[in-house]
Design a protein around this motif. Structure first.
Motif, PDB file in Angstrom:
ATOM      1  N   ASP A 175     -18.249  18.430   1.003  1.00  0.00           N
ATOM      2  CA  ASP A 175     -16.914  18.718   0.488  1.00  0.00           C
ATOM      3  C   ASP A 175     -16.419  20.105   0.867  1.00  0.00           C
ATOM      4  N   TYR A 223      -5.600   2.901   0.762  1.00  0.00           N
ATOM      5  CA  TYR A 223      -6.639   3.755   0.176  1.00  0.00           C
ATOM      6  C   TYR A 223      -8.015   3.120   0.330  1.00  0.00           C
ATOM      7  N   VAL A 224      -8.116   1.816   0.081  1.00  0.00           N
ATOM      8  CA  VAL A 224      -9.406   1.134   0.251  1.00  0.00           C
ATOM      9  C   VAL A 224      -9.869   1.223   1.707  1.00  0.00           C
ATOM     10  N   SER A 225      -8.953   1.065   2.651  1.00  0.00           N
ATOM     11  CA  SER A 225      -9.321   1.176   4.073  1.00  0.00           C
ATOM     12  C   SER A 225      -9.781   2.583   4.407  1.00  0.00           C
ATOM     13  N   GLU A 226      -9.114   3.577   3.832  1.00  0.00           N
ATOM     14  CA  GLU A 226      -9.518   4.970   4.079  1.00  0.00           C
ATOM     15  C   GLU A 226     -10.933   5.226   3.570  1.00  0.00           C
ATOM     16  N   VAL A 227     -11.235   4.723   2.383  1.00  0.00           N
ATOM     17  CA  VAL A 227     -12.572   4.906   1.824  1.00  0.00           C
ATOM     18  C   VAL A 227     -13.611   4.194   2.688  1.00  0.00           C
ATOM     19  N   ALA A 228     -13.297   2.963   3.126  1.00  0.00           N
ATOM     20  CA  ALA A 228     -14.252   2.196   3.923  1.00  0.00           C
ATOM     21  C   ALA A 228     -14.513   2.855   5.273  1.00  0.00           C
ATOM     22  N   SER A 238     -14.023   6.023   6.074  1.00  0.00           N
ATOM     23  CA  SER A 238     -14.686   7.318   5.882  1.00  0.00           C
ATOM     24  C   SER A 238     -16.183   7.145   5.662  1.00  0.00           C
ATOM     25  N   SER A 239     -16.558   6.160   4.851  1.00  0.00           N
ATOM     26  CA  SER A 239     -17.990   5.929   4.622  1.00  0.00           C
ATOM     27  C   SER A 239     -18.691   5.411   5.863  1.00  0.00           C
ATOM     28  N   PRO A 255     -15.482  13.642   0.379  1.00  0.00           N
ATOM     29  CA  PRO A 255     -14.490  13.182  -0.598  1.00  0.00           C
ATOM     30  C   PRO A 255     -13.252  12.616   0.097  1.00  0.00           C
ATOM     31  N   VAL A 256     -12.715  11.550  -0.462  1.00  0.00           N
ATOM     32  CA  VAL A 256     -11.505  10.909   0.047  1.00  0.00           C
ATOM     33  C   VAL A 256     -10.399  11.128  -0.974  1.00  0.00           C
ATOM     34  N   ARG A 257      -9.331  11.744  -0.539  1.00  0.00           N
ATOM     35  CA  ARG A 257      -8.254  12.085  -1.456  1.00  0.00           C
ATOM     36  C   ARG A 257      -6.954  11.409  -1.026  1.00  0.00           C
TER      37      ARG A 257
END
Length: 892
Positions: free
Chosen positions: A107, A229-234, A236-237, A245-247
């Motif tokens: 972070d 947002y879900v696509s961004e989290v997926a 990023s991981s 962190p995903v903001r």
């Protein structure tokens, strides 16, 4: 059991701890040492997880060229001593380096790094105070601030480079949205006409038309934000550092609000255009083509002019630069302009074709062209389809270009699937590879010579095609096999294996006895020269001992001189026959062919040997030195007279003289070599576009490779047998760098990961394009059924109607496909050539090259053709199936 290794001014001894027990004071007798050596200290390498020992600090650093200044000097590796040795020195002769490990959690932000920079600056100020011990100082090599500046620059570059993908995707979605809203309003015109007949005023009519688009957008907005947002989290991981962190930051909110606002404006414009039409047009059964409004024509002209202006400015901008706002919009504007031109061209071509087929046979073609010419709804589909396909081709091309650049950079850094750094002379490394891999299937030696007169890469060229990694972009039109063939020796070398050489010489050179010298390369590369004779006038036989050729030597040349190897004037002939090694005749001695060696300097005197002739195992030399005192020399014809080289695109060797295609280049202090460039390469191993590639045997025949300035590598294929790798390990060659490791490191760079978004954009844009095509075709079915029913009433065959539907659909989508692919390919070419798609760390980094993936384009065309045929066939079947006379009555 000791392995001596000279490091600076000391001698380091490496022991196998499981077999050797040493104590301070032990004495060792080493070969070549005048006196026994005494062990004054030991150092045990730490093996625990917290070990801070860095083997890289115990390596000698060769001099490296610098693009902006003088080359860095040679730095020998340090040696290990006991603490008592250090304490015995005065304070001014040694210093302590204290490293502080910087903890960078997932972070960490740029603001955190900036705070660390400020802390370092404060530490520098604290070191000046009187409270700290005297002599403490902050090392000049601290690079924290440059790292922060570089991170900011890379972040800005990544944002500017990825912005076209984001903006393009949004614009494609908006264009398709407007097109679908327009198609939906076509179906709602009777509803709006009925409302107008019932006395609803224009404002209320506009509100009625806006209810449906507003409700759709109200439902779509939260769904889109959630999916994004879900696509961004997926992603990023899957791509980035674990724990990052995903903001949902202000930029995301601004984009979401902006897209929603523009969508509402587009819906309002579409509804306004429908409600402004007169009632007669709204209730008309058949919509006649009308002339476009003036502002629409001006908007089209402005879009085309903007695309041409931006394209011209980008192509004439000169050197690549950082992207600006105009550059970022170039792909979108160019795709839009191409779509507009394709739309207008399709309409004009349809009108011309209708007139041409009206007096000829071909009912289906006439109906199809008339449909395109009279119903603008079909041609309106060209623009969003062209834009979508252009963005898809552009995004896929950028992704492919970046991937190809990373592959080229990895090949530049490693040279092969595996690279072993060795502390050996190049000649010794070549000998080891030939000993372990005689057929040249897996191993190859290469030397990176960092001479100040220009970096050179000396390779074992006959093995280049089988072992090295050579991307096709390096030498377009010239395969690595062709490069290796042009660099390699012309034929096998003349080799000798044995301990004694004998030859018979018929000396007809006036002036007395002559001495014949044989220039040899010993098994491990040492240059040797043996002299046989002197041979008096007439025929005589002499021999010489060659103990170092018991494991095969290579003949580099023959010399003829006076006794004592002194220069003398010569004129006449000399015949060498009965050339034997350990009593065995060397039949290849005369068959290899020989050539006179001239003075390497351009314009120098001609060679003293004027001709050579081989006959029945004998070599006859004609000699005329024209009164000059010389040492006459001939060389075997296994090598080209002038070494061929491949010059990197930016290679700039120090050229002393030129003569045709031959260059005389400086090689060292006072040294020079004549070379002949055969090709220009985008990159070379280790030195990238700045290197000059040359074959080891060809180059070292007449030139020296200085070990101190040459970093030697043994390159290996990934399928090298474990037995050969074990043999390398037995010789201490274990420090390995693999191509996969370097490629993985490059792929994990933040900029490379950001460019992966272009691949995501490609998939989404294609999905939007085909979804929009399907929905637009579905919306047009009622109108097509009405037209088909009218034609069926007047006797048009069912088959002709289906064929006409297929033809007009193919024409519209085909025009969009061609326009989109052309615009996408042109955009990629311009962007790659004129913009900086990242950063270049040094002059040894290959440049980014546009690489249109023809396979992807072909696959895209095949998919488009399959989808087109399926949609057209389905559309034709549905159109004809519902085309009945009742359709006209119900519509009325």
């Amino acid at each position: 059991g000791a392995c001596p290794r000279r490091t600076g001014q000391a001698l380091m001894l490496a022991f196998d701890a499981s077999r050797t027990h040493t104590r301070i004071g032990d004495r060792f007798a080493l070969p070549g040492a005048p006196t026994p050596l005494t062990l004054v200290g030991t150092y045990r390498l730490p093996t625990g997880g917290g070990a801070q020992f860095k083997p890289i600090r115990f390596r000698s650093l060769l001099p490296q060229p610098s693009p902006s200044g003088p080359p860095s000097p040679y730095v020998p590796s340090p040696f290990v001593v006991t603490p008592s040795t250090v304490t015995g020195l005065s304070a001014g002769h040694w210093f302590v380096r204290a490293d502080y490990r910087l903890s960078v959690p997932a972070d960490t932000t740029l603001d955190d790094l900036q705070a660390a920079v400020a802390e370092v600056a404060g530490l520098r100020d604290g070191l000046r105070s009187d409270r700290l011990a005297a002599g403490l100082s902050l090392e000049r090599g601290n690079v924290l601030r440059p790292i922060v500046d570089q991170a900011r620059q890379r972040r800005a570059t990544a944002e500017q480079t990825v912005s076209p993908a984001v903006v393009s995707l949004i614009l494609v979605a908006l264009v398709l949205l407007v097109r679908l809203l327009s198609a939906a309003m076509e179906l709602r015109r009777p509803e709006l006409a009925l409302a107008a007949l019932r006395g609803i005023d224009r404002g209320q009519l506009w509100v009625l038309g806006m209810v449906e688009p507003a409700l759709i957008l109200a439902v779509a907005a939260p769904v889109g934000v959630f999916v994004g947002y879900v696509s961004e989290v997926a992603l990023s991981s899957a791509w980035l550092v674990p724990g990052l962190p995903v903001r949902f930051g202000p930029a995301s909110a601004e984009f979401a609000v902006g897209v929603l606002a523009v969508s509402l404006v587009g819906a309002a414009v579409v509804v306004r255009s429908a409600t402004d039409e007169p009632l007669s047009v709204q209730i008309a059964n058949v919509r006649r083509p009308v002339r476009s409004r003036r502002w629409v024509g001006l908007l089209r002209a402005a879009l085309v002019a903007a695309a041409l202006a931006m394209l011209t400015a980008a192509l004439w901008s000169g050197r690549p630069s950082q992207p600006n706002a105009a550059d970022l919009l170039l792909p979108v504007v160019l795709a839009g302009a191409t779509g507009v031109v394709a739309t207008m061209t399709a309409g004009v071509a349809a009108k011309w074709w209708t007139r041409w087929t009206a007096t000829r046979r071909g009912l289906a073609a006439y109906i199809a062209s008339r449909t395109i010419a009279r119903r603008r709804e079909g041609t309106w589909l060209v623009l969003p389809m062209a834009v979508a396909l252009a963005i898809a081709v552009f995004a896929a091309g950028i992704y492919s270009t970046a991937a190809d650049w990373r592959a080229s950079q990895a090949a530049t850094m490693v040279g092969a699937d595996m690279s072993f750094a060795v502390s050996l002379p190049l000649s010794r490394a070549v000998a080891i590879t030939h000993q372990l891999d005689p057929d040249g299937r897996w191993l190859m030696a290469a030397g990176a010579d960092s001479d100040i007169n220009g970096p050179k890469v000396v390779v074992d060229a006959p093995r280049l095609a089988r072992v090295a990694v050579w991307p096709r972009s390096w030498t377009p039109g010239l395969s690595v096999a062709q490069v290796a063939d042009r660099l390699s020796p012309l034929r096998p070398a003349l080799t000798l294996t044995g301990r004694r050489l004998r030859m018979t010489v018929d000396n007809r050179v006036g002036g007395g006895a002559v001495l014949v010298g044989v220039d040899l390369a010993a098994p491990f590369g040492q240059a040797r020269q043996i002299f046989v004779g002197p041979f008096p006038p007439g025929a005589s036989t002499f021999g010489a001992s060659t103990p170092y050729c018991s494991r095969t030597c290579e003949v580099k040349g023959l010399t003829v001189s006076g006794p004592g190897a002194v220069a003398r004037a010569m004129r006449g002939s000399l015949t060498i026959s009965r050339f034997r090694f350990d009593g065995r005749p060397v039949r290849y001695f005369s068959a290899i062919g020989w050539r006179p060696v001239a003075d390497p300097a351009f314009g120098g005197p001609p060679p003293a040997i004027t001709g050579t002739r081989s006959s029945q195992g004998a070599l006859a030399l004609s000699i005329d030195s024209s009164g000059r005192k010389v040492v006459a020399e001939v060389a075997p014809r296994d090598l080209p007279p002038v070494p061929p080289v491949v010059l990197g695109r930016t290679a700039s060797p120090k050229v002393v003289a030129r003569q045709g295609n031959e260059l005389k280049v400086a090689t060292a202090v006072g040294g020079s070599a004549v070379v002949s460039p055969i090709a220009t390469s985008e990159s070379t191993p280790f030195f990238g576009p700045a290197g000059m590639l040359v074959d080891d045997t060809t180059y070292t025949r007449d030139n020296a490779v200085f070990d101190l300035e040459t970093t030697v590598h043994i390159l290996a294929r990934s399928d090298t047998p474990s037995k050969i790798l074990a043999e390398l390990a037995a010789r201490g060659i274990t420090q390995r760098t693999t191509l996969d490791q370097v490629r993985h490191t490059l792929d994990q760079d933040a900029y490379a990961l950001a460019l992966n978004l272009y691949l995501v954009v490609t998939a989404i844009v294609l999905l939007l394009a085909f979804a929009g095509l399907a929905v637009a075709m579905a919306v047009s079915i009622p109108t097509r059924r009405r037209d088909a029913a009218s034609m069926r009433v007047v006797g048009v065959p069912r088959r002709s109607i289906v064929a006409a539907v297929v033809l007009d659909t193919a024409a519209v989508v085909g025009a969009a496909t061609v326009a989109g692919i052309a615009a996408g390919a042109l955009s990629q070419y311009v962007v790659v050539h004129t913009l900086t798609l990242g950063y270049v760390d040094s002059i040894f980094t290959p440049r980014v090259l546009p690489s249109l993936d023809l396979r992807f384009v072909a696959e895209l065309l095949v998919v488009a053709a399959v989808v087109l045929v399926a949609i057209a066939a389905l559309l034709g079947g549905l159109t004809v199936r519902g085309a009945r006379t009742a359709t006209l009555r119900d519509n009325g």
